[in-house]
Design a protein around this motif. Structure first.
Motif, PDB file in Angstrom:
ATOM      1  N   ASP A   1       0.846  -1.195   0.000  1.00 26.68           N
ATOM      2  CA  ASP A   1       0.000   0.000   0.000  1.00 26.68           C
ATOM      3  C   ASP A   1       0.881   1.244   0.000  1.00 26.68           C
ATOM      4  O   ASP A   1       2.026   1.212   0.470  1.00 26.68           O
ATOM      5  CB  ASP A   1      -0.908   0.013   1.225  1.00 26.68           C
TER       6      ASP A   1
ATOM      7  N   THR B   1       1.328   5.454   0.967  1.00 28.09           N
ATOM      8  CA  THR B   1       0.923   6.405   1.993  1.00 28.09           C
ATOM      9  C   THR B   1       1.418   7.779   1.602  1.00 28.09           C
ATOM     10  O   THR B   1       2.386   7.916   0.852  1.00 28.09           O
ATOM     11  CB  THR B   1       1.483   6.003   3.374  1.00 28.09           C
TER      12      THR B   1
ATOM     13  N   VAL C   1       3.031  11.367   2.686  1.00 23.36           N
ATOM     14  CA  VAL C   1       3.862  12.006   3.700  1.00 23.36           C
ATOM     15  C   VAL C   1       3.931  13.491   3.378  1.00 23.36           C
ATOM     16  O   VAL C   1       4.406  13.879   2.309  1.00 23.36           O
ATOM     17  CB  VAL C   1       5.279  11.413   3.740  1.00 23.36           C
TER      18      VAL C   1
ATOM     19  N   HIS D   1       4.896  10.279  -1.803  1.00 27.55           N
ATOM     20  CA  HIS D   1       3.919   9.205  -1.968  1.00 27.55           C
ATOM     21  C   HIS D   1       4.637   7.848  -1.998  1.00 27.55           C
ATOM     22  O   HIS D   1       4.593   7.134  -3.006  1.00 27.55           O
ATOM     23  CB  HIS D   1       3.143   9.434  -3.267  1.00 27.55           C
TER      24      HIS D   1
ATOM     25  N   TRP E   1       4.813   0.933   0.208  1.00 26.83           N
ATOM     26  CA  TRP E   1       5.332   0.049   1.241  1.00 26.83           C
ATOM     27  C   TRP E   1       4.854  -1.380   1.045  1.00 26.83           C
ATOM     28  O   TRP E   1       3.793  -1.621   0.460  1.00 26.83           O
ATOM     29  CB  TRP E   1       4.865   0.512   2.625  1.00 26.83           C
TER      30      TRP E   1
ATOM     31  N   SER F   1      -0.926   6.101  -8.283  1.00 27.94           N
ATOM     32  CA  SER F   1      -1.312   5.109  -7.277  1.00 27.94           C
ATOM     33  C   SER F   1      -1.284   3.697  -7.838  1.00 27.94           C
ATOM     34  O   SER F   1      -1.098   2.731  -7.084  1.00 27.94           O
ATOM     35  CB  SER F   1      -2.718   5.430  -6.753  1.00 27.94           C
TER      36      SER F   1
END
Length: 357
Positions: A151, A153, A155, A175, A178, A203
């Motif tokens: 996924d 995340t 920051v 972006h 992980w 994404s």
């Protein structure tokens, strides 16, 4: 190198309260690093960057920086927290020495990152061996696979740092992507790999997902790089032809968010034809019934010839969260989502929903 400084001094406990030092609790991290061989592995991995007469080993500098992050630091200069407690952390490099070390590693970043990953994999393998029956891969099988969660995340960055960019949330920052190993109900996630990315990174970029999954698999002890003993879970960003085909070629199990094919009206019509008796109760991540949620397999309702063979489509309907906006494909006031999987267990729906909860 005059003398090795990779290992940390032994802890001394004084019940009378004398010689109290800050961050003594970090000795748990230090002793763990020594027990699993991370200190020795880093020393070996950073041999190419070690200067003959250097006082400070680059492996210890990198490990000290990791410890400084764990105790609240957020920049290189925060290694001063360790320098203030030599009783706990031993000899800690000065700020100029730390900067020179990082500059040297950054000059050949791919090799430096590979060295760190090699040391991490070595330490993880030893840690899992020491864990014995409690290791994540103990009795792992297709029925009880290792679960990798992938996924991204966001920051936030408060200044124009390198690669910071506007994000899809209309903010500014990074972006990263992980990969974590899910330890299940009895433990937390174990970070395996990550990929630093600019804030405007896509994404559903397939190349990024494959890079992170490949790096995560390389971190698994025992050569678990292929086969159904590893289940890869990704949200809707992973529901692409290329990624699912790649996972299939590697014979990995997967459970991936999915956008149902076809126009909205067609999707709504097909979902409305699902008989009520086909819907089964959904389960949460702990294997407990999920109130107000049901699942059904709808593989035969959609045209899937362009997708990998053996892919099953599962839909879930549930009461939407307060404030959530319903979509045209939702049914009878219930939010409908879908995911795909290539698993074939005896209780497929209950297991698949647990895997994606």
């Amino acid at each position: 190198m005059k003398k090795p400084t990779l290992y940390y001094p032994p802890a001394a406990i004084d019940g009378a309260g004398a010689s109290v030092v800050p961050h003594a609790g970090s000795t748990v991290l230090l002793r763990n690093a020594q027990a699993v061989g991370l200190t020795a592995a880093l020393r070996e991995a950073f041999t190419p960057w070690r200067r003959p007469l250097a006082v400070h080993d680059p492996g210890k500098i990198v490990l000290d920086l990791a410890i400084s992050l764990a105790i609240g630091g957020d920049c290189l200069a925060d290694i001063a927290q360790l320098r203030a407690a030599p009783e706990v952390f031993g000899l800690v490099a000065s700020d100029p020495t730390v900067s020179r070390c990082i500059d040297a590693l950054a000059a050949d970043a791919p090799a430096a990152l590979a060295a760190i990953n090699t040391a991490r994999a070595t330490a993880r393998a030893r840690g899992w061996r020491l864990a014995g029956d409690h290791a994540p891969d103990h009795r792992v099988s297709a029925a009880t696979p290792l679960v990798l969660d992938v996924d991204a995340t966001l920051v936030t960055s408060h200044s124009e740092k390198e690669a910071a960019a506007p994000t899809f949330k209309r903010r500014f920052g990074f972006h990263p992507l992980w990969a974590f190993l899910d330890h299940g109900a009895e433990g937390t996630g174990e970070p395996l790999a990550f990929l630093l990315r600019a804030g405007n990174a896509g994404s559903n970029t397939v190349t990024d997902h494959k890079t992170v999954i490949r790096d995560a698999l390389a971190q698994l002890p025992g050569g678990h790089t292929r086969g159904k003993k590893v289940l890869v879970r990704v949200d809707g960003a992973g529901g692409t032809h290329e990624l699912l085909a790649w996972l299939t070629r590697r014979r990995l199990a997967y459970s991936v968010g999915f956008s149902l094919p076809g126009d909205l009206a067609t999707i709504q019509t097909k979902l409305a034809t699902i008989p009520e008796h086909v819907w089964e109760p959904a389960y949460d991540a702990d294997g407990q019934l999920r109130p107000g949620a049901w699942v059904a397999e709808v593989t035969d309702l959609f045209e899937l010839r362009s997708w990998p063979a053996g892919m099953r489509v599962i839909v879930r309907k549930e009461r939407p969260h307060p404030g959530a906006q319903l979509r045209i494909t939702d049914l009878d006031g219930l939010r409908v989502t879908a995911f795909v999987t290539n698993t074939t267990r005896s209780s497929p729906l209950a297991w698949c929903v647990t895997a994606t909860a």
